[in-house]
Design a protein around this motif. Structure first.
Motif, PDB file in Angstrom:
ATOM      1  N   CYS A  26       0.837  -1.209   0.000  1.00 12.59           N
ATOM      2  CA  CYS A  26       0.000   0.000   0.000  1.00 12.59           C
ATOM      3  C   CYS A  26       0.872   1.259   0.000  1.00 12.59           C
ATOM      4  N   ALA A  27       1.966   1.198   0.756  1.00 13.99           N
ATOM      5  CA  ALA A  27       2.839   2.373   0.857  1.00 13.99           C
ATOM      6  C   ALA A  27       3.524   2.672  -0.477  1.00 13.99           C
ATOM      7  N   GLU A  28       3.543   1.708  -1.389  1.00 19.91           N
ATOM      8  CA  GLU A  28       4.217   1.891  -2.681  1.00 19.91           C
ATOM      9  C   GLU A  28       3.334   2.608  -3.705  1.00 19.91           C
ATOM     10  N   CYS A  29       2.044   2.749  -3.403  1.00 17.32           N
ATOM     11  CA  CYS A  29       1.149   3.384  -4.376  1.00 17.32           C
ATOM     12  C   CYS A  29       1.597   4.834  -4.598  1.00 17.32           C
ATOM     13  N   ASP A  30       1.609   5.261  -5.855  1.00 15.67           N
ATOM     14  CA  ASP A  30       2.120   6.589  -6.198  1.00 15.67           C
ATOM     15  C   ASP A  30       1.393   7.711  -5.481  1.00 15.67           C
ATOM     16  N   THR A  31       0.110   7.512  -5.151  1.00 13.59           N
ATOM     17  CA  THR A  31      -0.659   8.614  -4.553  1.00 13.59           C
ATOM     18  C   THR A  31      -0.618   8.600  -3.029  1.00 13.59           C
ATOM     19  N   HIS A  32       0.104   7.642  -2.431  1.00 13.36           N
ATOM     20  CA  HIS A  32       0.049   7.508  -0.960  1.00 13.36           C
ATOM     21  C   HIS A  32       1.227   8.151  -0.230  1.00 13.36           C
ATOM     22  N   ARG A  33       2.090   8.822  -0.945  1.00 14.91           N
ATOM     23  CA  ARG A  33       3.226   9.549  -0.353  1.00 14.91           C
ATOM     24  C   ARG A  33       4.000   8.691   0.638  1.00 14.91           C
ATOM     25  N   GLY A  34       4.192   7.430   0.291  1.00 14.04           N
ATOM     26  CA  GLY A  34       5.005   6.544   1.128  1.00 14.04           C
ATOM     27  C   GLY A  34       4.300   6.029   2.375  1.00 14.04           C
ATOM     28  N   GLN A  35       3.022   6.369   2.539  1.00 12.78           N
ATOM     29  CA  GLN A  35       2.276   5.935   3.731  1.00 12.78           C
ATOM     30  C   GLN A  35       1.411   4.732   3.379  1.00 12.78           C
ATOM     31  N   SER A  36       1.360   3.764   4.299  1.00 11.84           N
ATOM     32  CA  SER A  36       0.431   2.656   4.105  1.00 11.84           C
ATOM     33  C   SER A  36      -0.916   3.044   4.680  1.00 11.84           C
ATOM     34  N   SER A  83      -9.174  10.376  -0.263  1.00  9.35           N
ATOM     35  CA  SER A  83      -8.485  10.847   0.929  1.00  9.35           C
ATOM     36  C   SER A  83      -8.672  12.367   1.034  1.00  9.35           C
ATOM     37  N   ALA A  84      -8.449  12.914   2.239  1.00 10.36           N
ATOM     38  CA  ALA A  84      -8.669  14.353   2.417  1.00 10.36           C
ATOM     39  C   ALA A  84      -7.726  15.160   1.528  1.00 10.36           C
ATOM     40  N   ARG A  85      -8.233  16.291   1.031  1.00 10.64           N
ATOM     41  CA  ARG A  85      -7.395  17.155   0.193  1.00 10.64           C
ATOM     42  C   ARG A  85      -6.590  18.081   1.088  1.00 10.64           C
ATOM     43  N   LYS A  86      -5.305  18.114   0.826  1.00 12.68           N
ATOM     44  CA  LYS A  86      -4.370  18.848   1.685  1.00 12.68           C
ATOM     45  C   LYS A  86      -4.747  20.314   1.922  1.00 12.68           C
ATOM     46  N   PRO A  87      -5.089  21.063   0.903  1.00 13.12           N
ATOM     47  CA  PRO A  87      -5.353  22.483   1.184  1.00 13.12           C
ATOM     48  C   PRO A  87      -6.580  22.682   2.065  1.00 13.12           C
ATOM     49  N   ARG A  88      -7.489  21.716   2.107  1.00 14.50           N
ATOM     50  CA  ARG A  88      -8.742  21.914   2.835  1.00 14.50           C
ATOM     51  C   ARG A  88      -8.718  21.326   4.249  1.00 14.50           C
ATOM     52  N   CYS A  89      -8.080  20.149   4.426  1.00 16.77           N
ATOM     53  CA  CYS A  89      -8.144  19.447   5.705  1.00 16.77           C
ATOM     54  C   CYS A  89      -7.564  20.319   6.828  1.00 16.77           C
ATOM     55  N   ILE A  90      -8.343  20.443   7.923  1.00 14.21           N
ATOM     56  CA  ILE A  90      -7.874  21.233   9.065  1.00 14.21           C
ATOM     57  C   ILE A  90      -7.471  20.321  10.228  1.00 14.21           C
TER      58      ILE A  90
END
Ligand code: SF4
Ligand code: SF4
Length: 226
Positions: A26-36, A83-90
């Motif tokens: 899971c951590a290898e997925c391109d959209t997961h930024r190295g996180q599982s 997953s949550a969008r970075k600019p919006r998630c508080i």
């Protein structure tokens, strides 16, 4: 591009062998930024090594998105809850607390809720999500309903879950025994069922040596009565 409607995600918890391959992949997925974004839960850790993979179920009416005050979680037309969008998630944790399946995780370093997005970069072009592509026992599977019916004749997919009075339907399917039984998983009732580990101990304790008391009876005994 949307995930092709004919391709579906199936979870078959009974087939999980706890190898952690899905967690690593899971951590290898391109959209997961190295996180599982997948976790393995123990069903009954004190009595059994049985594990179950936990991924986002991609609810038809996602509670996580409903409670998000920042509108950071989007569900696309194909039913994938992102997953949550970075600019919006508080980083308020509302979604973490509200998800009935216990899926979203707060990344405190990034101040961002992250969760399974069904490897959207892969599934939207017809590829398997990373977890399903490495799972050796196919506890996590991605394909057509027809393929699953052919490969698992003794199981059938269910995507309705009952939490007390609340009914939740999901894009992701759970495989349950094919023989009769309800077309939904009663999660609340299952929490009160004795696990296989408890049942085995119950059989062992249920003999004359222990006065005929089963393990579950012993567990339920009030210590004050001892
Ligand atoms: S399982 Fe949880 S995180 Fe996934 S869509 Fe449903 S409420 Fe949201
Ligand atoms: S933690 Fe982020 S995604 Fe979750 S409810 Fe709060 S703002 Fe929304």
């Amino acid at each position: 591009m949307p995930v092709p409607a004919t391709l579906e995600f199936f979870i078959d918890p009974a087939r999980c062998i706890g190898c952690q391959a899905c967690v690593q992949a899971c951590a290898e997925c391109d959209t997961h930024r190295g996180q599982s974004m997948i976790q393995l839960d123990y069903v009954d850790r004190a009595h059994s090594t049985q594990t179950v993979p936990v991924v986002c179920m991609h609810c038809d009416s996602p509670t996580c998105a409903e409670v998000c005050p920042a509108d950071a979680i989007k569900r696309t037309e194909d039913g994938v809850v992102h997953s949550a969008r970075k600019p919006r998630c508080i980083a308020c944790n509302n979604c973490v607390l509200a998800c009935p399946f216990g899926v979203p995780k707060m990344n405190t370093e990034m101040q961002l809720m992250m969760k399974c997005n069904m490897c959207y970069d892969r599934t939207s072009v017809g590829l398997k999500p990373m977890c399903a592509s490495v799972c050796p026992s196919q506890a996590l599977a991605f394909g057509t309903r027809e393929e699953m019916a052919r490969l698992r004749p003794s199981a059938r997919p269910v995507n309705t879950f009952q939490f007390g009075a609340q009914t939740i339907t999901t894009k992701v399917n759970m495989m349950v025994p094919a023989d009769d039984g309800p077309d939904w998983v009663d999660v609340t009732a299952a929490m009160h069922e004795p696990t296989i580990g408890h049942q085995m101990l119950d059989d062992i304790f249920d003999d004359d040596v222990f006065g005929g008391d089963g393990f579950i009876d012993l567990l339920n005994d009030d210590p004050a009565d001892a």
